[in-house]
Motif scaffolding. Structure first.
Motif, PDB file in Angstrom:
ATOM      1  N   ALA A 105       0.720  -1.153  -0.011  1.00  0.00           N
ATOM      2  CA  ALA A 105       0.146   0.080  -0.068  1.00  0.00           C
ATOM      3  C   ALA A 105       0.837   1.185   0.052  1.00  0.00           C
ATOM      4  CB  ALA A 105      -0.965  -0.108   1.193  1.00  0.00           C
ATOM      5  N   ARG A 132       2.327   1.825  -3.532  1.00  0.00           N
ATOM      6  CA  ARG A 132       1.334   2.130  -4.363  1.00  0.00           C
ATOM      7  C   ARG A 132       1.076   3.755  -4.154  1.00  0.00           C
ATOM      8  NH1 ARG A 132      -3.160  -1.427  -3.071  1.00  0.00           N
ATOM      9  NH2 ARG A 132      -4.408  -0.244  -4.267  1.00  0.00           N
ATOM     10  N   LEU A 144      -0.151   4.982  -1.511  1.00  0.00           N
ATOM     11  CA  LEU A 144      -1.383   5.371  -0.530  1.00  0.00           C
ATOM     12  C   LEU A 144      -0.929   5.842   0.927  1.00  0.00           C
ATOM     13  CD1 LEU A 144      -3.217   1.897  -1.502  1.00  0.00           C
ATOM     14  CD2 LEU A 144      -3.867   4.348  -2.172  1.00  0.00           C
ATOM     15  N   ASN A 145      -0.508   7.033   0.770  1.00  0.00           N
ATOM     16  CA  ASN A 145       0.093   7.680   1.889  1.00  0.00           C
ATOM     17  C   ASN A 145      -0.387   8.808   2.553  1.00  0.00           C
ATOM     18  OD1 ASN A 145       2.546   5.603   2.283  1.00  0.00           O
ATOM     19  ND2 ASN A 145       2.864   5.999   0.136  1.00  0.00           N
ATOM     20  N   PRO A 160      -6.814   9.210   4.516  1.00  0.00           N
ATOM     21  CA  PRO A 160      -7.886   8.809   3.858  1.00  0.00           C
ATOM     22  C   PRO A 160      -9.102   9.229   4.458  1.00  0.00           C
ATOM     23  CG  PRO A 160      -7.229   7.610   5.958  1.00  0.00           C
ATOM     24  CD  PRO A 160      -6.344   8.916   5.658  1.00  0.00           C
ATOM     25  N   VAL A 169     -10.946   3.754   5.328  1.00  0.00           N
ATOM     26  CA  VAL A 169     -10.676   3.476   4.344  1.00  0.00           C
ATOM     27  C   VAL A 169     -12.095   2.413   4.055  1.00  0.00           C
ATOM     28  CG1 VAL A 169      -9.680   1.747   2.674  1.00  0.00           C
ATOM     29  CG2 VAL A 169      -8.383   3.652   4.043  1.00  0.00           C
ATOM     30  N   THR A 191      -2.871   5.510   6.877  1.00  0.00           N
ATOM     31  CA  THR A 191      -3.630   4.945   5.537  1.00  0.00           C
ATOM     32  C   THR A 191      -3.055   3.801   4.965  1.00  0.00           C
ATOM     33  OG1 THR A 191      -4.187   7.475   4.813  1.00  0.00           O
ATOM     34  CG2 THR A 191      -4.134   5.795   3.178  1.00  0.00           C
ATOM     35  N   PRO A 192      -2.096   3.396   4.890  1.00  0.00           N
ATOM     36  CA  PRO A 192      -1.260   2.171   4.366  1.00  0.00           C
ATOM     37  C   PRO A 192      -1.794   1.168   5.330  1.00  0.00           C
ATOM     38  CG  PRO A 192       0.577   3.589   5.047  1.00  0.00           C
ATOM     39  CD  PRO A 192      -0.364   4.421   5.090  1.00  0.00           C
ATOM     40  N   HIS A 217      -5.130  -0.020   4.385  1.00  0.00           N
ATOM     41  CA  HIS A 217      -5.416  -0.721   3.178  1.00  0.00           C
ATOM     42  C   HIS A 217      -4.952  -2.104   3.372  1.00  0.00           C
ATOM     43  CE1 HIS A 217      -7.149   2.350   0.247  1.00  0.00           C
ATOM     44  NE2 HIS A 217      -6.264   3.190   0.725  1.00  0.00           N
TER      45      HIS A 217
END
Length: 387
Positions: free
Chosen positions: A57, A60, A62-63, A66, A71, A273-274, A277
């Motif tokens: 995550a 990708r 996703l930092n 959220p 999420v 966030t990560p 995910h």
């Protein structure tokens, strides 16, 4: 010469609160080289697959922040799990919120629902954050003891504690520190007790997947009359052996969730966030939490077998990853002094049960945590066998 400028004098909002016993005993264990069976955290790693999902995550991108409530994929995974296990349908958009651990979830609930002068019933012994949370909200703590020795709920005493000012009641099953698990009959009695009232139920279920000997966890979500008034709190950290990640969740009816989120958005806003995910992807496989009862029951049984020839009298451990023992045949010391002596002289840290009572009620019982590597438990048991 440097002139000292005095800092403002503060009137404490928590004048009776000091450093938690968990911190004190962990620091003492570290300083003395003792095996730390005091504070409730594993000394082994979580699943590398979960770590990989979090890393993916991050990679990708996703930092960034959220959504405030969490999420969507993770909220959907939580709702699906609760539907499957407990038969209650929660709307992931309006009834599930991801939190910065269960402790943040609980204080957010209390701040959202308790007004100055409201009474909140807590069942002692209880986790040490409950009472300070109520104090910070301006509420009045009403302590009802669980039955000494068995730690079963006493519904007559609970009923007697309810007044027109009762705003909420906090329960915890599986129960920290005793390891007691509430039965279906217990939950039905609670449902009957609260029927027709406006009392909010705060159901601390962080050990929901650690229930032993074929029992089922009786979540408040299983009982319509409780689900309709409950904030149900759980912890990914406890479930997946990653307590330091500090991620949990709250499930509650939409009208109650709206009030919860009003506070949540201003005390943490949102959560890592990560990690969210990664958890969402990992929860696609339910086997890690479905296998948790067997995983921890084996550790419980290993630990109990090692203590069976000692002078400790073991209390039942129906759930959680805690084992309580009566020390009456081992020492004349009180619980606190015994735990300090045990850490310094024997090399094993434990927690006095009196730390979970406001008045320090001493039953000659201490709590060990068996969420440890087998070799850690064996080392501790070798040292305890000298008693």
């Amino acid at each position: 010469m440097r002139t000292e400028i005095p800092s403002p004098s503060l009137q404490s909002k928590l004048p009776t609160v000091g450093t938690t016993v968990f911190t004190v005993m962990s620091e003492l264990a570290s300083a003395t080289g003792a095996v730390n069976l005091g504070q409730g955290f594993p000394d082994f790693d979580g699943d590398s697959r979960l770590v990989d999902e979090v890393s993916k995550a991050m990679q990708r991108g996703l930092n960034q922040y959220p959504p405030m409530a969490g999420v969507p994929a993770l909220r959907e995974a939580v709702a699906a799990k609760m539907q499957t296990l407990y038969g209650h349908s929660y709307n992931p958009n309006s009834e599930i919120t991801i939190t910065a651990g269960a402790t943040q979830a609980i204080i957010t609930v209390i701040l959202a629902v308790v007004h100055p002068g409201d009474e909140v019933i807590v069942l002692e012994p209880c986790y040490d954050s409950y009472v300070p949370n109520i104090a910070l909200a301006g509420g009045v703590v009403v302590r009802v003891p669980l039955t000494p020795g068995t730690f079963r709920p006493d519904f007559n005493k609970m009923a007697a504690a309810i007044t027109p000012r009762t705003r909420a009641i906090v329960i915890n099953s599986p129960h920290n520190p005793s390891g007691t698990v509430w039965s279906q009959e217990d939950m039905l009695q609670l449902q009957q007790l609260l029927a027709g009232t406006e009392i909010v139920l705060v159901s601390d279920e962080v050990y929901e997947h650690m229930v032993f000997d074929g029992q089922q966890h009786q979540s408040a979500a299983r009982f319509p009359g409780l689900a309709a008034r409950s904030f149900i709190v759980s912890s990914f950290g406890k479930t997946y052996h990653v307590t330091g990640w500090k991620v949990g969740y709250v499930a509650a009816p939409a009208s109650m969730t709206r009030e919860f989120r009003k506070v949540h958005q201003f005390n943490v806003f949102t959560v890592n966030t990560p990690v969210q995910h990664g958890l969402a992807a990992y929860m696609g496989d339910p086997s890690p939490y479905l296998g948790l009862p067997q995983f921890y029951q084996r550790k419980r049984d290993l630990f109990r077998a090692g203590l069976s020839n000692s002078r400790f009298r073991m209390l039942p451990s129906e759930g959680t990853y805690f084992q309580c023992v009566d020390i009456s045949s081992v020492s004349d010391l009180n619980e606190v002094d015994f735990c300090h002596w045990l850490t310094r002289e024997v090399g094993v840290a434990a927690i006095p049960l009196s730390a979970f009572y406001a008045n320090g009620f001493d039953q000659r019982v201490v709590r060990f945590c068996f969420a440890k590597k087998d070799e850690t438990l064996q080392t501790a048991l070798q040292r305890l066998s000298r008693l």
